[in-house]
Design an enzyme around this catalytic site. Structure first.
Site, PDB file in Angstrom:
ATOM      1  N   PRO A  16       0.797  -1.220   0.000  1.00 42.66           N
ATOM      2  CA  PRO A  16       0.000   0.000   0.000  1.00 42.66           C
ATOM      3  C   PRO A  16       0.832   1.274   0.000  1.00 42.66           C
ATOM      4  CG  PRO A  16      -0.155  -1.110   2.128  1.00 42.66           C
ATOM      5  CD  PRO A  16       0.653  -1.980   1.242  1.00 42.66           C
ATOM      6  N   GLU A  17       0.806   1.983  -1.109  1.00 48.18           N
ATOM      7  CA  GLU A  17       1.343   3.329  -1.183  1.00 48.18           C
ATOM      8  C   GLU A  17       0.138   4.250  -1.387  1.00 48.18           C
ATOM      9  OE1 GLU A  17       4.782   3.514  -3.818  1.00 48.18           O
ATOM     10  OE2 GLU A  17       5.274   1.438  -3.382  1.00 48.18           O
ATOM     11  N   LYS A  46       0.411   8.015   3.118  1.00 50.31           N
ATOM     12  CA  LYS A  46      -0.033   6.646   3.389  1.00 50.31           C
ATOM     13  C   LYS A  46      -0.800   6.536   4.700  1.00 50.31           C
ATOM     14  CE  LYS A  46       4.326   5.456   1.271  1.00 50.31           C
ATOM     15  NZ  LYS A  46       5.689   4.971   1.567  1.00 50.31           N
ATOM     16  N   HIS A  68      -5.329 -13.370  10.396  1.00 50.22           N
ATOM     17  CA  HIS A  68      -4.576 -12.267  10.991  1.00 50.22           C
ATOM     18  C   HIS A  68      -5.466 -11.075  11.305  1.00 50.22           C
ATOM     19  CE1 HIS A  68      -0.863 -14.419  10.326  1.00 50.22           C
ATOM     20  NE2 HIS A  68      -1.229 -14.645   9.082  1.00 50.22           N
ATOM     21  N   ARG A 107       1.600  -9.115   8.592  1.00 45.36           N
ATOM     22  CA  ARG A 107       2.916  -8.837   9.191  1.00 45.36           C
ATOM     23  C   ARG A 107       2.865  -7.855  10.346  1.00 45.36           C
ATOM     24  NH1 ARG A 107       5.776  -8.329   3.306  1.00 45.36           N
ATOM     25  NH2 ARG A 107       4.179  -9.676   2.492  1.00 45.36           N
ATOM     26  N   LYS A 147      18.923  18.581   0.153  1.00 43.00           N
ATOM     27  CA  LYS A 147      19.342  17.317   0.770  1.00 43.00           C
ATOM     28  C   LYS A 147      20.660  16.842   0.192  1.00 43.00           C
ATOM     29  CE  LYS A 147      15.944  16.059   3.538  1.00 43.00           C
ATOM     30  NZ  LYS A 147      16.160  15.605   4.915  1.00 43.00           N
ATOM     31  N   ARG A 187      16.556  -2.734   0.208  1.00 39.05           N
ATOM     32  CA  ARG A 187      15.407  -3.113  -0.614  1.00 39.05           C
ATOM     33  C   ARG A 187      15.886  -3.254  -2.046  1.00 39.05           C
ATOM     34  NH1 ARG A 187      14.215  -0.528   3.364  1.00 39.05           N
ATOM     35  NH2 ARG A 187      12.148  -0.631   4.204  1.00 39.05           N
TER      36      ARG A 187
END
Length: 297
Positions: A2-3, A61, A99, A119, A169, A279
């Site tokens: 889910p984004e 999100k 779950h 999870r 940044k 990732r």
DNA sequence: CTACTGACCTGTTTGC
DNA sequence: TGCAAACAGGTCAGTA
């Protein structure tokens, strides 16, 4: 995973199915689902009971139900889906999911709202609402969400200010895209897709890119998330579903993410997968050339 | 303050 | 066949 588009699909489903209804009872299973709620799961369940759902809102999100408690100011039931969280609207007698972590019954005896998470990276919390420093907002922003930057699909998103923050940044562009305090809603999938569309390698440094280039990447991020939303979101399996349990179709439109070895849709060069931030990153080595100078570390 | 890493989770896939 | 390792990755506490 889910984004922003997937969370927005869920938000719309909740808007259709729970707004205007009054929570009669909440049952939370285990402490972990409410770990971000300081007073614990029993407190959360007790304080939600009797509240009417006034609205369902979202930033990035993060998703929250604006609740009207019987004798108090509005509060927010903040939900984050993490990687595998689902909010499902189902009949109260539907079989219990393996779950299942939370179930909300409503006073009308209609469908239940359930939080299911394999999870348990996701969770629930009850919080107060505060004014949004980024602009006017009907019900404000929950306190735990105040540090999250506006997402590219909301009116409060300031494109020029975001470009400036990215340029300030001293780190790699993909890392900045995933930093929810700079721009929210973008996760690994849409970061890879936006970088591919813009023809920019995620390891290039924000400070080394021009304003227009960063602006292009942000525009592509907004575009790709808008398109995914139009397809009902991206999903690879049953882990991401809308409130009715159905999957989206955008995975058929991905150009880079998860496409290692397949030809780049633009130039035919094989898409490369490499490790990044523990990732995966996927990119076209021809359309997205690596930065020529790489700093150590 | 900023940049960055590891921990949290568990079902599925891959490799020996 | 069986078991172990790899993999998926959003967020935040903690470290440098």
């Amino acid at each position: 995973m889910p984004e922003l588009p997937e969370v927005e699909v869920v938000r719309r489903g909740l808007q259709d199915h729970v707004v205007g209804r009054t929570v009669e009872r909440a049952v939370l299973t285990g402490a972990r689902v409410a770990r971000r709620h300081g007073a614990g799961p029993a407190d959360l369940a007790a304080r939600v009971a009797g509240s009417r759902v006034r609205a369902v809102d979202r930033r990035g999100k993060y998703l929250w139900l604006v609740l009207d408690p019987p004798h108090d100011d509005p509060q927010a039931l903040v939900v984050h889906l993490g990687m595998s969280g689902q909010l499902l609207v189902e009949p109260p007698d539907a079989p219990r999911e393996k779950h299942l972590h939370a179930a909300f019954d409503f006073a009308d005896d209609g469908p239940q709202l359930r939080f299911v998470d394999q999870r348990t990276f996701g969770g629930l919390a009850l919080a107060g609402l505060a004014p949004d420093r980024h602009g006017p907002r009907a019900y404000g922003i929950p306190e735990p969400v105040l540090h999250i930057a506006p997402d590219p699909l909301e009116p409060a998103f300031d494109r020029a200010a975001t470009v400036r923050r990215v340029r300030a940044k001293d780190t790699e562009l993909k890392r900045v895209l995933l930093d929810q305090t700079v721009v929210s809603g973008v996760g690994n999938i849409y970061a890879d897709e936006a970088l591919w569309r813009a023809g920019v390698h995620g390891r290039r440094r924000g400070a080394a890119l021009t304003g227009p280039t960063i602006g292009r990447v942000l525009d592509h991020a907004a575009d790709v998330m808008r398109e995914a939303l139009g397809q009902g979101g991206t999903s690879f399996d049953a882990l991401y579903v809308n409130v009715n349990g159905a999957s989206g179709y955008f995975d058929r439109s991905l150009a880079a993410y998860g496409q290692a070895g397949r030809p780049c849709p633009r130039c035919g060069t094989a898409i490369v997968r490499e490790e990044f931030m523990n990732r995966s990153s996927h990119f076209c080595p021809r359309c997205q050339p690596r930065p020529r100078v790489r700093r150590p570390g």
